[in-house]
Design a protein around this motif. Structure first.
Motif, PDB file in Angstrom:
ATOM      1  N   GLU A 304       0.751  -1.210  -0.053  1.00 48.16           N
ATOM      2  CA  GLU A 304       0.054   0.071   0.088  1.00 48.16           C
ATOM      3  C   GLU A 304       0.746   1.216   0.012  1.00 48.16           C
ATOM      4  N   GLU A 305       2.042   1.323   0.797  1.00 48.10           N
ATOM      5  CA  GLU A 305       2.870   2.246   0.823  1.00 48.10           C
ATOM      6  C   GLU A 305       3.496   2.482  -0.207  1.00 48.10           C
ATOM      7  N   ARG A 308       1.334   4.228  -2.760  1.00 45.45           N
ATOM      8  CA  ARG A 308       0.718   5.402  -2.450  1.00 45.45           C
ATOM      9  C   ARG A 308       0.717   6.716  -3.424  1.00 45.45           C
ATOM     10  N   PRO A 309       1.956   6.704  -4.308  1.00 45.79           N
ATOM     11  CA  PRO A 309       1.812   8.078  -4.944  1.00 45.79           C
ATOM     12  C   PRO A 309       0.800   7.564  -6.248  1.00 45.79           C
ATOM     13  N   LEU A 311      -2.294   5.811  -5.783  1.00 47.73           N
ATOM     14  CA  LEU A 311      -3.593   5.886  -5.188  1.00 47.73           C
ATOM     15  C   LEU A 311      -3.866   7.376  -4.861  1.00 47.73           C
ATOM     16  N   ASP A 312      -2.827   8.189  -4.426  1.00 45.65           N
ATOM     17  CA  ASP A 312      -3.141   9.630  -4.283  1.00 45.65           C
ATOM     18  C   ASP A 312      -3.459  10.350  -5.331  1.00 45.65           C
ATOM     19  N   ALA A 313      -2.763  10.077  -6.583  1.00 41.09           N
ATOM     20  CA  ALA A 313      -2.954  10.651  -7.877  1.00 41.09           C
ATOM     21  C   ALA A 313      -4.485  10.419  -8.197  1.00 41.09           C
ATOM     22  N   ALA A 315      -6.672   9.384  -6.574  1.00 41.46           N
ATOM     23  CA  ALA A 315      -8.109  10.205  -5.569  1.00 41.46           C
ATOM     24  C   ALA A 315      -8.192  11.442  -5.740  1.00 41.46           C
ATOM     25  N   ALA A 316      -6.847  12.354  -6.119  1.00 39.95           N
ATOM     26  CA  ALA A 316      -7.114  13.468  -6.267  1.00 39.95           C
ATOM     27  C   ALA A 316      -7.616  14.199  -7.449  1.00 39.95           C
ATOM     28  N   ARG A 341     -10.054   0.634  -5.655  1.00 39.90           N
ATOM     29  CA  ARG A 341     -10.408   1.688  -4.837  1.00 39.90           C
ATOM     30  C   ARG A 341     -11.171   2.575  -5.704  1.00 39.90           C
TER      31      ARG A 341
END
Length: 520
Positions: A304-305, A308-309, A311-313, A315-316, A341
């Motif tokens: 997951e970590e 993360r880059p 997933l964050d992109a 999500a944003a 997700r």
């Protein structure tokens, strides 16, 4: 050139905020000519693991070079090359205060306008894209005692070394007059000129730069440079007419490009350039501890970590911004997690010779299958499996946090066997150890991928027909897709090795734009 200069050893040094990667064209050409070439990352530069605040002095920053020169045999006469930058042309660059043990220091990060207009203005667009993906903040160490010591450089040592200054005739970061003024301040230095070269002469005029090095080595800098470099194919995404049609047909799409294990966003530099030139938006990501991402491998505790880059992109992204996710190799596993997700934000997911799991199986299922095949058939060749440790404990196994793969040079040659030699060189300069996270709970969860989320996203699998270790026919791949991911579209790229984005960037760009135009 071989017979004239012999197998000489060149050590190549990058300028501020750059890394060994900026020499990838010249390194490839020098090695092809029979010479040895060592391109170094200075501390906290390129993919060097140090963080900026950990570099205490200019001596520490220069340690990779000092160690390399000290380790060379006395008989190994080195040729050192360096590029630098004039300090007052920073335009849209930004500064940040970095707290170090020696107190606060100012770090400089080059801005995209500076890169485009002053440093890379004569370079191929692909190299500008590469720089945007890889530059890191840097210290100039202007107040460092070593930098301020006026007695440090002596005639007996520094002054005794043959020096040659290469004038980049089209360098917009400093005038030719200023460059020649530096020569005047260093009596005894010879001068070579490279016509049409911008500040990044190793990228804008790599062949001329290579020949200049050879002339310097053979003739002391006296011979003229007359060789012209090879033309650069800028038509990566078809003809101008084809690009116009793609823009009209598909509109402005947003592609998110995810690299494979041990690689980074840099691996997409050709495709990213082509997509952007066709009017599309492109986000090429470094997953954690990959490419120029600042994390160290032992600090990334989970899949997951690591993801993360991405997933964050995703999500944003605005709700109306339907993304085309593109994953290469092991990057397909991170793609699957993002699809599960955020299914409503993904118009299509493209697996480029990539791990593609299926509903009812855990994310790591395809990677496990490959590793078993690799073990039985020796596909990993000279790759190394190394322990990831957190530096705690002295007993055997203490502090171990799994294992990582370190790609070997012979394995890379197989992966890049149809790619230009320059791209293989670039990979050897930039690959980092990679963790597959095979025992991670997220990777092992067979209930994670659901039909309602992951299964609902349109998927396309791109077959690299010349990829190392792939002998499956189109029919076999189609049968496998039908059994595991029904409804998945298959695209083939003939002549593509595993590094599809390097061996067949134009063809891959065409495939991606076609997919984006069909799925919205």
């Amino acid at each position: 050139m071989d017979s004239g200069g012999g197998g000489k050893h060149f050590i190549l040094l990058h300028g501020l905020a750059h890394g060994a990667w900026c020499w990838y064209k010249v390194v490839a050409q020098l090695r092809a000519a029979g010479h040895r070439a060592t391109a170094l990352d200075m501390a906290a530069s390129g993919v060097h693991p140090a963080r900026l605040h950990e570099v205490a002095s200019f001596e520490d920053y220069s340690r990779p070079l000092l160690d390399a020169v000290a380790a060379s045999p006395d008989s190994d006469r080195l040729v050192l090359f360096k590029r630098t930058i004039k300090p007052d042309f920073f335009m849209d660059s930004t500064t940040t205060i970095v707290n170090t043990e020696q107190g606060p220091r100012t770090a400089l990060l080059f801005g995209p306008n500076l890169l485009a207009s002053k440093l890379y203005d004569q370079c191929p667009a692909e190299d500008l894209e590469l720089a945007k993906l890889l530059v890191r903040p840097g210290f100039q160490f202007m107040d460092d005692p070593t930098m301020k010591d006026e007695t440090l450089l002596t005639d007996g040592n520094y002054g005794s070394v043959k020096r040659v200054f290469v004038v980049a005739k089209a360098d917009r970061s400093s005038t030719e007059e200023m460059q020649r003024r530096m020569v005047e301040l260093s009596p005894g230095a010879d001068v070579e000129e490279v016509a049409g070269a911008d500040h990044m002469a190793m990228l804008s005029k790599p062949t001329e730069q290579k020949v200049t090095m050879w002339m310097i080595n053979k003739h002391g800098g006296k011979a003229p440079v007359q060789t012209k470099g090879p033309s650069i194919d800028r038509e990566l995404c078809g003809s101008p007419r084809q690009r116009e049609a793609m823009e009209v047909g598909g509109g402005e799409k947003h592609f998110v490009l995810v690299h494979g294990l041990c690689l980074g966003a840099w691996s997409w530099y050709k495709v990213a350039t082509a997509l952007e030139s066709a009017g599309h938006r492109v986000t090429a990501l470094d997953l954690a501890a990959s490419g120029a991402h600042p994390a160290r491998l032992q600090e990334v505790r989970s899949f997951e970590e690591y993801s993360r880059p991405l997933l964050d992109a995703v999500a944003a992204a605005p709700d109306g911004d339907r993304l085309v996710l593109v994953g290469h190799s092991h990057g397909g596993a991170s793609l699957a997690l993002a699809m599960e997700r955020f299914p409503r934000k993904v118009a299509a997911a493209v697996f480029v010779d990539a791990a593609m799991p299926w509903v009812g199986k855990h994310i790591g299922v395809t990677t496990e299958g490959f590793m078993k095949k690799a073990a039985s058939k020796g596909l990993l060749m000279d790759c190394q499996i190394v322990a990831i440790t957190d530096g705690t404990g002295s007993e055997e196994g203490a502090g171990q946090r799994g294992t990582a793969i370190v790609m070997g040079p012979e394995f890379l040659k197989k992966c890049y066997k149809e790619s230009p030699a320059e791209d293989l060189t670039l990979a050897t300069l930039l690959v980092r150890p990679g963790n597959q996270f095979m025992d991670d709970p997220v990777m092992k969860d067979e209930a994670l991928l659901t039909a309602a989320n992951y299964g609902s996203v349109k998927k396309v699998f791109v077959v690299a027909k010349a990829a190392h270790g792939s002998s499956a026919s189109a029919e076999e791949v189609q049968s496998w897709l039908a059994a595991t991911n029904p409804g998945t579209e298959m695209q083939e790229i003939a002549g593509a090795d595993h590094a599809v984005m390097n061996s067949k960037p134009r063809e891959l760009c065409d495939v991606l734009v076609g997919i984006a135009s069909r799925y919205d």
